[in-house]
Design an enzyme around this catalytic site. Sequence first.
Site, mmCIF file in Angstrom:
data_model
loop_
_atom_site.group_PDB
_atom_site.id
_atom_site.type_symbol
_atom_site.label_atom_id
_atom_site.label_comp_id
_atom_site.label_asym_id
_atom_site.label_seq_id
_atom_site.Cartn_x
_atom_site.Cartn_y
_atom_site.Cartn_z
ATOM 1 N N TYR A 35 -2.969 -0.298 9.858
ATOM 2 C CA TYR A 35 -3.167 -0.602 8.651
ATOM 3 C C TYR A 35 -1.815 -0.058 8.219
ATOM 4 O O TYR A 35 -1.222 -0.945 7.642
ATOM 5 C CB TYR A 35 -4.099 0.239 7.803
ATOM 6 N N SER B 78 0.776 -1.319 -0.027
ATOM 7 C CA SER B 78 0.040 0.102 -0.143
ATOM 8 C C SER B 78 0.927 1.111 0.051
ATOM 9 O O SER B 78 2.021 1.118 0.299
ATOM 10 C CB SER B 78 -0.994 0.014 1.319
HETATM 11 P P1 NAP Z 1 -12.054 -4.693 -0.496
HETATM 12 O O1 NAP Z 1 -12.804 -4.169 -1.611
HETATM 13 O O2 NAP Z 1 -12.437 -4.354 0.952
HETATM 14 O O3 NAP Z 1 -11.878 -6.407 -0.656
HETATM 15 C C1 NAP Z 1 -11.246 -7.133 0.441
HETATM 16 C C2 NAP Z 1 -11.412 -8.705 -0.092
HETATM 17 O O4 NAP Z 1 -10.613 -9.426 0.914
HETATM 18 C C3 NAP Z 1 -12.640 -9.228 -0.155
HETATM 19 O O5 NAP Z 1 -13.048 -10.227 -0.993
HETATM 20 C C4 NAP Z 1 -12.786 -9.813 1.363
HETATM 21 O O6 NAP Z 1 -13.801 -10.763 1.595
HETATM 22 C C5 NAP Z 1 -11.637 -10.264 1.599
HETATM 23 N N1 NAP Z 1 -10.962 -10.602 3.154
HETATM 24 C C6 NAP Z 1 -11.095 -9.711 4.023
HETATM 25 N N2 NAP Z 1 -10.568 -10.225 4.990
HETATM 26 C C7 NAP Z 1 -10.313 -11.553 4.887
HETATM 27 C C8 NAP Z 1 -9.937 -12.706 5.511
HETATM 28 N N3 NAP Z 1 -9.561 -12.634 7.067
HETATM 29 N N4 NAP Z 1 -9.830 -13.633 4.998
HETATM 30 C C9 NAP Z 1 -10.032 -13.917 3.606
HETATM 31 N N5 NAP Z 1 -10.537 -12.975 2.888
HETATM 32 C C10 NAP Z 1 -10.832 -11.825 3.432
HETATM 33 O O7 NAP Z 1 -10.396 -4.375 -0.534
HETATM 34 P P2 NAP Z 1 -9.600 -3.816 -1.882
HETATM 35 O O8 NAP Z 1 -9.925 -2.300 -1.855
HETATM 36 O O9 NAP Z 1 -10.008 -4.653 -3.028
HETATM 37 O O10 NAP Z 1 -8.203 -4.046 -1.291
HETATM 38 C C11 NAP Z 1 -7.472 -5.382 -1.577
HETATM 39 C C12 NAP Z 1 -6.282 -5.466 -0.968
HETATM 40 O O11 NAP Z 1 -5.406 -4.238 -1.681
HETATM 41 C C13 NAP Z 1 -5.914 -5.059 0.418
HETATM 42 O O12 NAP Z 1 -5.089 -5.834 1.080
HETATM 43 C C14 NAP Z 1 -5.758 -3.532 0.580
HETATM 44 O O13 NAP Z 1 -5.172 -3.214 1.596
HETATM 45 C C15 NAP Z 1 -5.088 -3.153 -0.493
HETATM 46 N N6 NAP Z 1 -4.970 -2.121 -0.966
HETATM 47 C C16 NAP Z 1 -6.069 -1.622 -1.295
HETATM 48 C C17 NAP Z 1 -6.135 -0.047 -1.840
HETATM 49 C C18 NAP Z 1 -7.309 0.689 -2.299
HETATM 50 O O14 NAP Z 1 -6.927 1.816 -2.623
HETATM 51 N N7 NAP Z 1 -8.578 0.148 -2.511
HETATM 52 C C19 NAP Z 1 -4.869 0.572 -2.064
HETATM 53 C C20 NAP Z 1 -3.534 -0.071 -1.731
HETATM 54 C C21 NAP Z 1 -3.889 -1.463 -1.149
HETATM 55 P P3 NAP Z 1 -14.458 -11.112 2.905
HETATM 56 O O15 NAP Z 1 -14.760 -9.832 3.631
HETATM 57 O O16 NAP Z 1 -15.964 -11.826 2.363
HETATM 58 O O17 NAP Z 1 -13.657 -11.887 3.567
HETATM 59 C C1 GCO Z 2 -6.821 5.344 3.309
HETATM 60 C C2 GCO Z 2 -7.214 4.520 2.410
HETATM 61 C C3 GCO Z 2 -5.841 3.885 1.700
HETATM 62 C C4 GCO Z 2 -5.701 3.107 0.609
HETATM 63 C C5 GCO Z 2 -4.428 2.358 0.233
HETATM 64 C C6 GCO Z 2 -3.497 3.524 -0.294
HETATM 65 O O1 GCO Z 2 -7.806 5.266 4.358
HETATM 66 O O2 GCO Z 2 -5.934 6.094 3.678
HETATM 67 O O3 GCO Z 2 -7.798 3.514 2.673
HETATM 68 O O4 GCO Z 2 -4.984 3.110 2.919
HETATM 69 O O5 GCO Z 2 -6.469 1.673 1.110
HETATM 70 O O6 GCO Z 2 -3.940 1.545 1.298
HETATM 71 O O7 GCO Z 2 -2.489 2.623 -0.816
#
Ligand code: NAP
Ligand code: GCO
Length: 259
Positions: free
Chosen positions: A158, A145
């Site tokens: 986080y 992230s």
């Molecule tokens: P999201 O929309 O909240 O989806 C999260 C996924 O993980 C869902 O499928 C959820 O399904 C599953 N999950 C959560 N806890 C779990 C557990 N304990 N065991 C198995 N599955 C689990 O998140 P996202 O935005 O797609 O992000 C995905 C990844 O990218 C995360 O690691 C997040 O930190 C990272 N990320 C996101 C962003 C962003 O801007 N969106 C940026 C940087 C990094 P269930 O709840 O049904 O288990």
């Molecule tokens: C926040 C956001 C970020 C994104 C992502 C950025 O609250 O700042 O959720 O943390 O999820 O991780 O890279």
Amino acid sequence: MQNRFSLKGKIALVTGGTYGIGMAMAKALGKAGAKIMFNARRDEMVKKAEEDYKKDGLEAYGYVCDVTKENQVKAMVADISSKHGDIDILVNNAGIIKRIPAVEMTLEEYKEVIDIDLIGPFIVAKAVAPAMIKKGAGKIINICSMMSELGRETVTAYAAAKGGLKMLTKNLACEWGEFNIQVNGIGPGYIATPQTAPLRENGHPFNNFIINKTPAARWGTPEDLEGPVIFLASNASDFVNGHILYVDGGILAYIGKQP
Ligand code: NAP
Ligand code: GCO
């Protein structure tokens, strides 16, 4: 050169692949030739996602499995191996965030984020590594992230987890590199998924804040991660190890638009 990016005949496991970034990356890996395995905690979401993959003409198998439960993870990995073959590609994507000021966050809330975002990836990597070591090849991609590098108010747990995930990635790369296992990370910027919806909707000021902090002047989409994940999952990255590939529209390079 195209063969370098082909995943034909590979088994890929994407944790948290029922929607969001995980599903987008899993679909990309599938379109590049991999057979998709994915997991999440909610049975109804797993079933719905299987239909979604099928609609895209992709072969995908869903598991109800919580990445923090080692017994569930081991059972899922063993089932995949027996029914489909050993896992060649692991994308540790499952993750949560809790936006709470540190002084108000309970220990339980802090531990839940660390458990899922940092301990979960270790549990799953540890479960798939023995077969990769035996095979003499493997790809592990941890989804880090911006908060692997930067902090901001209310995301302390986080950021601690994602900072730790960056170093877990680098250290596993050091430990398993000699077995031809490449361990790398992808650091998405701010991506439009359900996880960030509260920051983008209802005129939230964070929406414009991020657009002004991003040289690309937009939120990322899950599809922006398709190419990077195929690269790190394929032979095209066989000499890339311990690297965090930031897919952030330039946020980490930018002081921010002048007011
Ligand atoms: P999201 O929309 O909240 O989806 C999260 C996924 O993980 C869902 O499928 C959820 O399904 C599953 N999950 C959560 N806890 C779990 C557990 N304990 N065991 C198995 N599955 C689990 O998140 P996202 O935005 O797609 O992000 C995905 C990844 O990218 C995360 O690691 C997040 O930190 C990272 N990320 C996101 C962003 C962003 O801007 N969106 C940026 C940087 C990094 P269930 O709840 O049904 O288990
Ligand atoms: C926040 C956001 C970020 C994104 C992502 C950025 O609250 O700042 O959720 O943390 O999820 O991780 O890279």
